[in-house]
Design an enzyme around this catalytic site. Sequence first.
Site, short mmCIF file in Angstrom:
data_model
loop_
_atom_site.label_atom_id
_atom_site.label_comp_id
_atom_site.label_asym_id
_atom_site.label_seq_id
_atom_site.Cartn_x
_atom_site.Cartn_y
_atom_site.Cartn_z
N ASP A 183 0.81 -1.22 0.00
CA ASP A 183 0.00 0.00 0.00
C ASP A 183 0.85 1.26 0.00
O ASP A 183 2.07 1.21 0.16
CB ASP A 183 -0.97 -0.01 1.20
CG ASP A 183 -0.28 -0.46 2.50
OD1 ASP A 183 0.96 -0.36 2.60
OD2 ASP A 183 -0.99 -0.91 3.41
N ASP A 231 -7.50 -2.36 14.24
CA ASP A 231 -8.89 -2.60 13.83
C ASP A 231 -9.02 -3.83 12.93
O ASP A 231 -10.07 -4.07 12.34
CB ASP A 231 -9.48 -1.36 13.16
CG ASP A 231 -8.76 -0.98 11.87
OD1 ASP A 231 -7.82 -1.70 11.44
OD2 ASP A 231 -9.14 0.05 11.26
N HIS A 262 -7.23 -4.46 10.14
CA HIS A 262 -6.91 -4.33 8.72
C HIS A 262 -5.65 -5.09 8.34
O HIS A 262 -4.74 -5.25 9.15
CB HIS A 262 -6.85 -2.85 8.27
CG HIS A 262 -5.70 -2.05 8.79
ND1 HIS A 262 -5.81 -0.74 9.18
CD2 HIS A 262 -4.38 -2.37 8.95
CE1 HIS A 262 -4.62 -0.31 9.57
NE2 HIS A 262 -3.73 -1.26 9.44
N GLU A 309 -9.59 -1.80 5.47
CA GLU A 309 -10.22 -1.48 6.74
C GLU A 309 -11.48 -2.35 6.94
O GLU A 309 -11.97 -2.97 6.00
CB GLU A 309 -10.61 0.01 6.75
CG GLU A 309 -9.42 0.96 6.65
CD GLU A 309 -8.60 1.05 7.95
OE1 GLU A 309 -8.55 0.07 8.72
OE2 GLU A 309 -8.00 2.12 8.17
P1 PGA Z 1 2.18 -1.20 12.60
O1 PGA Z 1 0.97 -1.19 11.57
O2 PGA Z 1 3.11 -2.28 12.09
O3 PGA Z 1 2.81 0.16 12.50
O4 PGA Z 1 1.62 -1.52 13.92
C1 PGA Z 1 0.40 -2.39 11.17
C2 PGA Z 1 -0.69 -2.12 10.17
O5 PGA Z 1 -1.29 -1.03 10.20
O6 PGA Z 1 -0.95 -3.00 9.34
#
Ligand code: PGA
Length: 260
Positions: free
Chosen positions: A67, A136, A138, A143
Amino acid sequence: MEIIIQPDPAAASRLAARVIARLVRARPDAVLGLATGSTPLLLYRELIRLHQAGELDFRHVRTFNLDEYIGLAPDHPQSYHSFMWVNLFSHINIDPQNIRIPDGLASDIPAFCERYEDQIRAVGGIDLQVLGIGTDGHVGFNEPTSSLTSRTRIKTLTEQTRRDNARFFGSEANVPHHVITMGVGTVMDARECLLLAFGPAKAAAIAAAVEGPLSAMNPASMLQMHRVVKVFLDEPAATSLQRAAYYRWVYENKPEWQRL
Ligand code: PGA
């Protein structure tokens, strides 16, 4: 799913790096799907160490990132382009021609996303996809309520994700609202997935993804339908799992040929 609980993120990341190293040694032009965020940092550090020790050659490896933020130029310090160069690519011998990251400045986003999917197909698909998980649920930036068969497309971040990522941007107001992300369906097409999650903030999302019902409310739960998923956790991320004792037993009693 194979749930591997380790004492800390470093131990879990070393094991995940071993899986990637094994793949790249067997298939020097492997196609890796890569993730950003705090979670894969130690994994990338370990891959760099293996490379610098002369044990891992990235010359023919191809990569696709999950992404990118819409509106950030590749050289923006918080873009995922910058992240990948700072934390991995500039330390290994990857050919820049073999790197694909969604273009946050694409003028025609649907056309760009379609091309990204075409590029993945053209190399024969992703061999191994690295994933983090949002608080959450994702994966990529899919999301909650994302279609579980979605392909690469534009998504709008939840307030929870923008809050979580504000630490990288100085303030929440600076976090972009829109992103381009591989879809859940794109991730599901990878031949193998490695999901990493560390720290207590991920415990609830991991429990829902691994043991909860299959639901678009936790897009990572779709991985229950994937044939080859390894989930690497540290102890705090594993605290809400009901069957943690079983996962530990399974891992400690693997047949020799299955060991990482
Ligand atoms: P993080 O993010 O590794 O910074 O905790 C994980 C994500 O948002 O997939």
